[in-house]
Write an enzyme that holds these catalytic residues in place. Structure first.
Site, short mmCIF file in Angstrom:
data_model
loop_
_atom_site.label_atom_id
_atom_site.label_comp_id
_atom_site.label_asym_id
_atom_site.label_seq_id
_atom_site.Cartn_x
_atom_site.Cartn_y
_atom_site.Cartn_z
N SER A 147 0.86 -1.20 0.00
CA SER A 147 0.00 0.00 0.00
C SER A 147 0.89 1.24 0.00
O SER A 147 2.04 1.18 0.46
CB SER A 147 -0.86 0.00 1.26
OG SER A 147 -1.52 1.24 1.41
N TYR A 160 -1.41 -1.26 10.57
CA TYR A 160 -1.55 -1.55 9.13
C TYR A 160 -0.30 -1.07 8.39
O TYR A 160 0.29 -1.80 7.59
CB TYR A 160 -2.80 -0.84 8.61
CG TYR A 160 -3.09 -1.02 7.14
CD1 TYR A 160 -3.68 -2.20 6.67
CD2 TYR A 160 -2.80 -0.02 6.22
CE1 TYR A 160 -3.97 -2.36 5.32
CE2 TYR A 160 -3.09 -0.18 4.87
CZ TYR A 160 -3.67 -1.35 4.43
OH TYR A 160 -3.96 -1.51 3.08
N LYS A 164 2.49 -3.17 6.18
CA LYS A 164 2.64 -2.97 4.73
C LYS A 164 4.08 -2.60 4.36
O LYS A 164 4.55 -2.94 3.27
CB LYS A 164 1.65 -1.90 4.24
CG LYS A 164 0.19 -2.36 4.30
CD LYS A 164 -0.05 -3.55 3.37
CE LYS A 164 -1.47 -4.02 3.34
NZ LYS A 164 -1.70 -5.16 2.45
N1 LIG Z 1 -8.79 -0.57 -0.78
C1 LIG Z 1 -7.73 0.19 -0.69
O1 LIG Z 1 -7.83 1.44 -0.72
C2 LIG Z 1 -6.36 -0.41 -0.57
C3 LIG Z 1 -5.26 0.43 -0.70
C4 LIG Z 1 -3.99 -0.10 -0.60
C5 LIG Z 1 -3.82 -1.45 -0.38
N2 LIG Z 1 -4.90 -2.25 -0.25
C6 LIG Z 1 -4.66 -3.68 -0.01
O2 LIG Z 1 -5.29 -4.44 -1.00
C7 LIG Z 1 -5.61 -5.72 -0.49
C8 LIG Z 1 -7.05 -6.05 -0.82
O3 LIG Z 1 -7.89 -5.13 -0.17
P1 LIG Z 1 -9.33 -4.68 -0.71
O4 LIG Z 1 -9.41 -3.24 -0.55
O5 LIG Z 1 -9.61 -5.32 -2.00
O6 LIG Z 1 -10.24 -5.32 0.45
P2 LIG Z 1 -11.70 -6.01 0.42
O7 LIG Z 1 -12.51 -5.54 -0.72
O8 LIG Z 1 -12.22 -5.82 1.79
O9 LIG Z 1 -11.34 -7.53 0.16
C9 LIG Z 1 -10.55 -8.23 1.07
C10 LIG Z 1 -10.45 -9.66 0.61
O10 LIG Z 1 -9.63 -10.40 1.50
C11 LIG Z 1 -10.35 -11.52 2.01
N3 LIG Z 1 -9.86 -11.74 3.35
C12 LIG Z 1 -9.97 -10.95 4.43
N4 LIG Z 1 -9.35 -11.51 5.49
C13 LIG Z 1 -8.82 -12.69 5.05
C14 LIG Z 1 -8.06 -13.70 5.65
N5 LIG Z 1 -7.72 -13.66 6.93
N6 LIG Z 1 -7.70 -14.76 4.89
C15 LIG Z 1 -8.05 -14.84 3.59
N7 LIG Z 1 -8.77 -13.90 2.96
C16 LIG Z 1 -9.15 -12.84 3.69
C17 LIG Z 1 -11.83 -11.13 1.88
O11 LIG Z 1 -12.69 -12.23 1.67
P3 LIG Z 1 -13.45 -13.07 2.81
O12 LIG Z 1 -14.20 -12.08 3.64
O13 LIG Z 1 -14.33 -13.97 2.00
O14 LIG Z 1 -12.38 -13.80 3.55
C18 LIG Z 1 -11.78 -10.37 0.55
O15 LIG Z 1 -11.77 -11.25 -0.53
C19 LIG Z 1 -5.30 -5.68 1.01
O16 LIG Z 1 -4.05 -6.26 1.27
C20 LIG Z 1 -5.24 -4.20 1.29
O17 LIG Z 1 -4.41 -3.89 2.39
C21 LIG Z 1 -6.17 -1.78 -0.34
#
Ligand SMILES: NC(=O)c1ccc[n+]([C@@H]2O[C@H](COP(=O)([O-])OP(=O)(O)OC[C@H]3O[C@@H](n4cnc5c(N)ncnc54)[C@H](OP(=O)(O)O)[C@@H]3O)[C@@H](O)[C@H]2O)c1
Length: 261
Positions: A147, A160, A164
């Site tokens: 991130s 967090y 990261k």
């Molecule tokens: N959104 C942002 O702005 C942003 C920015 C920078 C980085 N990121 C990073 O991008 C990645 C994805 O985030 P997102 O924003 O797409 O989040 P999201 O829409 O909330 O999706 C999270 C995914 O991870 C799964 N998950 C959660 N806990 C888990 C666990 N313990 N084991 C296995 N699967 C798990 C969830 O599915 P289930 O509930 O079915 O397990 C879901 O598929 C993360 O690493 C996050 O830190 C996000």
């Protein structure tokens, strides 16, 4: 042909946290370029739904449940993929959590530990399980979804951010140790992407306003806008890249130091 280097046909990819958000979009991108994708998250029902959507579009996908902080489920994931396909070419460590918003001095250590278990420790252990497979195949591509928060601090989310940053250094160390086996490891640092995970921040009016002011493109991204980079890093189009950290943030980290000038 350079275009052919993006082709992922005959490659098998595991994407963690792929039941929605960025993981789902990255998995779809890989599948559209020909990969057989393994959709993984904590809930079998959720991953089955995504796999079935992909299959109905003519893509190749299966769903396998795996809570990334549970070692035995990680082992089962790798075993099942090997049983089904006999190879693993791409691993995207994407699953992540951000359960604590608050000052460092009040951060409960158990929540800090949970964040580290899911965001960084899981990436160490799952990569280690996949490593011998990729080594035996004489190559592979691992991508860690970090991130911008791993590169630059924001208030109220230290656990967090620490996790990261650690993920970036993990990838750099893997890159220098596993380059001899033709295993490449790269990191993607998204800015703010409209997903369930970012909802708490994006629904906070003052935080959202400050974000809009600081991002050059003046908007959040969609999960799809993260997928092209995943395809590139997974494919032979990036065959000379390893240990790299790529920022995809709409210019957020270039927020001007002096404003109103
Ligand atoms: N959104 C942002 O702005 C942003 C920015 C920078 C980085 N990121 C990073 O991008 C990645 C994805 O985030 P997102 O924003 O797409 O989040 P999201 O829409 O909330 O999706 C999270 C995914 O991870 C799964 N998950 C959660 N806990 C888990 C666990 N313990 N084991 C296995 N699967 C798990 C969830 O599915 P289930 O509930 O079915 O397990 C879901 O598929 C993360 O690493 C996050 O830190 C996000």
């Amino acid at each position: 042909m350079i275009k052919e280097k993006f082709n992922l046909a005959n490659k098998v990819a595991i994407v963690t946290g792929a039941s929605k958000g960025i993981g789902e979009a990255m998995a779809r991108g890989l599948a559209e370029f020909g990969a057989k994708v393994v959709i993984s998250s904590r809930k079998q029902e959720a991953v089955d739904r995504v796999a079935s959507d992909f299959n109905s579009l003519g893509l190749t996908a299966i769903g396998i449940e795996c809570h990334v902080a549970k070692k035995e489920q990680q082992e089962e994931l790798v075993e099942k993929v090997m049983k089904k396909y006999g190879r693993i070419d791409i691993l995207i460590n994407n699953a992540g959590t951000n359960p604590y918003f608050g000052p460092i001095e009040k951060m409960p250590l158990d929540i800090y530990q949970k964040t580290m278990d899911i965001n960084i420790n899981s990436a160490i252990s799952l990569s280690n399980l996949v490593y011998p497979v990729m080594k035996n195949q004489k190559g592979g591509s691992i991508i860690h979804v970090s991130s911008v928060e791993g590169l630059h601090p924001s208030k109220m989310m230290a656990a967090y951010n620490i996790s990261k940053t650690a993920l970036i250094m993990l990838g750099k160390n893997q890159a220098i140790e596993w380059g001899k086996d033709n295993i490449r490891v790269n990191m993607i640092c998204p800015g703010y992407v409209k997903t369930k995970l970012s909802a708490a921040l994006l629904e906070h009016e003052a935080a959202y306003k400050s974000f809009l002011k600081n991002a050059a493109l003046g908007r959040v991204s969609t999960p799809d806008e993260m997928a092209g980079l995943a395809v590139f890093l997974a494919s032979d189009a990036s065959s000379y890249m390893t240990g790299s950290t790529i920022v995809n943030d709409g210019g957020l980290l270039h927020s001007p130091l002096i404003d109103n000038f």
